[in-house]
Design a protein around this motif. Structure first.
Motif, mmCIF file in Angstrom:
data_model
loop_
_atom_site.group_PDB
_atom_site.id
_atom_site.type_symbol
_atom_site.label_atom_id
_atom_site.label_comp_id
_atom_site.label_asym_id
_atom_site.label_seq_id
_atom_site.Cartn_x
_atom_site.Cartn_y
_atom_site.Cartn_z
ATOM 1 N N TYR A 17 3.081 1.692 -4.046
ATOM 2 C CA TYR A 17 1.789 2.020 -4.822
ATOM 3 C C TYR A 17 0.298 2.173 -4.958
ATOM 4 O O TYR A 17 0.057 2.298 -3.637
ATOM 5 C CB TYR A 17 1.437 0.166 -5.559
ATOM 6 C CG TYR A 17 2.417 -0.468 -6.025
ATOM 7 C CD1 TYR A 17 2.997 -0.702 -7.093
ATOM 8 C CD2 TYR A 17 2.982 -1.899 -4.898
ATOM 9 C CE1 TYR A 17 4.356 -1.237 -7.572
ATOM 10 C CE2 TYR A 17 4.165 -2.446 -6.115
ATOM 11 C CZ TYR A 17 4.513 -2.634 -6.869
ATOM 12 O OH TYR A 17 6.072 -3.502 -7.039
ATOM 13 N N ASP A 18 -0.238 2.536 -5.717
ATOM 14 C CA ASP A 18 -1.548 3.798 -5.534
ATOM 15 C C ASP A 18 -2.142 3.238 -7.143
ATOM 16 O O ASP A 18 -1.094 2.792 -7.256
ATOM 17 C CB ASP A 18 -0.745 5.004 -5.414
ATOM 18 C CG ASP A 18 0.000 6.060 -7.633
ATOM 19 O OD1 ASP A 18 -0.237 5.108 -7.947
ATOM 20 O OD2 ASP A 18 -0.070 7.164 -6.716
ATOM 21 N N ASP A 19 -3.555 3.780 -6.968
ATOM 22 C CA ASP A 19 -4.477 3.824 -7.514
ATOM 23 C C ASP A 19 -4.466 2.209 -8.213
ATOM 24 O O ASP A 19 -4.671 1.545 -9.423
ATOM 25 C CB ASP A 19 -4.047 4.253 -8.745
ATOM 26 C CG ASP A 19 -5.378 4.597 -9.996
ATOM 27 O OD1 ASP A 19 -6.091 4.714 -9.347
ATOM 28 O OD2 ASP A 19 -4.386 4.937 -10.915
ATOM 29 N N GLU B 264 -8.990 -1.943 -4.247
ATOM 30 C CA GLU B 264 -8.745 -3.239 -3.070
ATOM 31 C C GLU B 264 -10.003 -3.762 -3.348
ATOM 32 O O GLU B 264 -10.788 -3.713 -3.988
ATOM 33 C CB GLU B 264 -9.032 -1.912 -2.007
ATOM 34 C CG GLU B 264 -7.624 -1.656 -1.445
ATOM 35 C CD GLU B 264 -7.531 -0.820 -0.522
ATOM 36 O OE1 GLU B 264 -6.955 -0.966 0.690
ATOM 37 O OE2 GLU B 264 -7.682 0.073 -0.696
ATOM 38 N N ALA C 111 0.381 -1.347 -0.097
ATOM 39 C CA ALA C 111 -0.040 0.026 -0.075
ATOM 40 C C ALA C 111 0.897 1.408 0.070
ATOM 41 O O ALA C 111 0.712 2.272 -0.686
ATOM 42 C CB ALA C 111 -1.465 0.261 1.390
ATOM 43 N N ASP C 112 2.399 0.908 0.759
ATOM 44 C CA ASP C 112 3.040 1.733 0.817
ATOM 45 C C ASP C 112 3.888 2.653 -0.439
ATOM 46 O O ASP C 112 4.045 4.042 -1.314
ATOM 47 C CB ASP C 112 3.647 2.111 1.752
ATOM 48 C CG ASP C 112 3.350 2.330 2.936
ATOM 49 O OD1 ASP C 112 2.024 2.727 2.926
ATOM 50 O OD2 ASP C 112 4.588 1.710 4.628
#
Length: 187
Positions: free
Chosen positions: A29-31, A34, A26-27
Motif C-alpha cells: 500500500y501507499d499513501d 503512519e 508498506a510494500d
C-alpha cells in the motif's frame, strides 16, 4: 531448580514477525498515515501481546476506518474503559487481515464498507520489566455501504456505535484519526 524465563526470546521473535508484517503492508500500500506509540504494560500483558505478535505480527488485530462521503467517521464504544475506538479486533487463523477487519466491523457496528486500501499503519511498542517488542496495527479505510448501525459484538466489549463529525475527547488515538481525516478530506 530455577525456571528459565524465555520472555527475551519471545520479544525477539515477536519483533522479527512484526518487521515482516510491517514491510508486507508498506510494500503493498501507499499513501497511508503512519504513527508510532509506546505502551508500558505488566509482565503478563507483555507476554500476551508478544505471543499475538509472534503469531501474526498484530497485537490488536485489524481495524477499519469506516466513513461516510460527508466525512463522518464510525466509532464504537468500549464502555468498560469509557473510550470510543475504531471497530476491529483479532484476526482468525483462517482469515486474511482485511477479512478479519471486515468481520469485526460487521460484529461491532453491523455494516460493511467498500475498502479503498490502507488508511493508517501503526507501530505499537510494548515495554515491561526491561523487555521491549513491537507489533503492527493495520487500519483499513473504506466508505460505508450502509449507515444503519447495529452492535452484535459476541465478546460484549462494544456497547454502542455512532457516526461522528467531531471526534469525542475520549477517542483512542484521536490525533492520528484527525491526521487521517485531514489527509483524506482536506479538513
Amino acid at each position: 531448580m530455577t525456571a528459565v524465563d524465555n520472555l527475551w526470546f519471545l520479544a525477539t521473535e515477536a519483533r522479527q514477525a512484526a518487521e515482516q508484517v510491517y514491510h508486507r503492508f508498506a510494500d503493498r500500500y501507499d499513501d497511508f498515515v503512519e504513527f508510532r506509540t509506546t505502551r508500558t504494560v505488566s509482565r503478563d500483558r507483555f507476554r500476551t501481546v508478544a505471543e499475538r505478535i509472534e503469531a501474526q505480527g498484530l497485537p490488536y488485530g485489524a481495524h477499519t476506518l469506516a466513513y461516510r462521503p460527508t466525512g463522518e467517521l464510525l466509532l464504537v464504544e468500549q464502555a468498560a474503559i469509557n473510550t470510543w475506538v475504531l471497530p476491529g479486533g483479532e484476526v482468525e487463523p483462517d482469515e486474511s487481515v482485511r477479512e478479519g477487519a471486515r468481520r469485526e466491523l460487521g460484529e461491532e457496528a453491523g455494516i460493511d464498507v467498500t475498502y479503498d486500501g490502507l488508511g493508517v499503519l501503526g507501530e505499537v511498542r510494548f515495554r515491561s520489566d526491561g523487555h521491549e517488542t513491537w507489533g503492527v496495527l493495520p487500519i483499513f479505510e473504506g466508505e460505508a455501504d450502509s449507515t444503519d448501525l447495529a452492535v452484535c459484538d459476541p465478546d460484549g466489549e462494544i456497547t454502542d456505535a455512532r457516526w461522528f463529525d467531531e471526534l469525542p475527547e475520549n477517542t483512542r488515538d484521536r490525533s492520528v484519526l484527525q491526521e487521517w481525516r485531514k489527509k483524506r478530506f482536506g479538513e
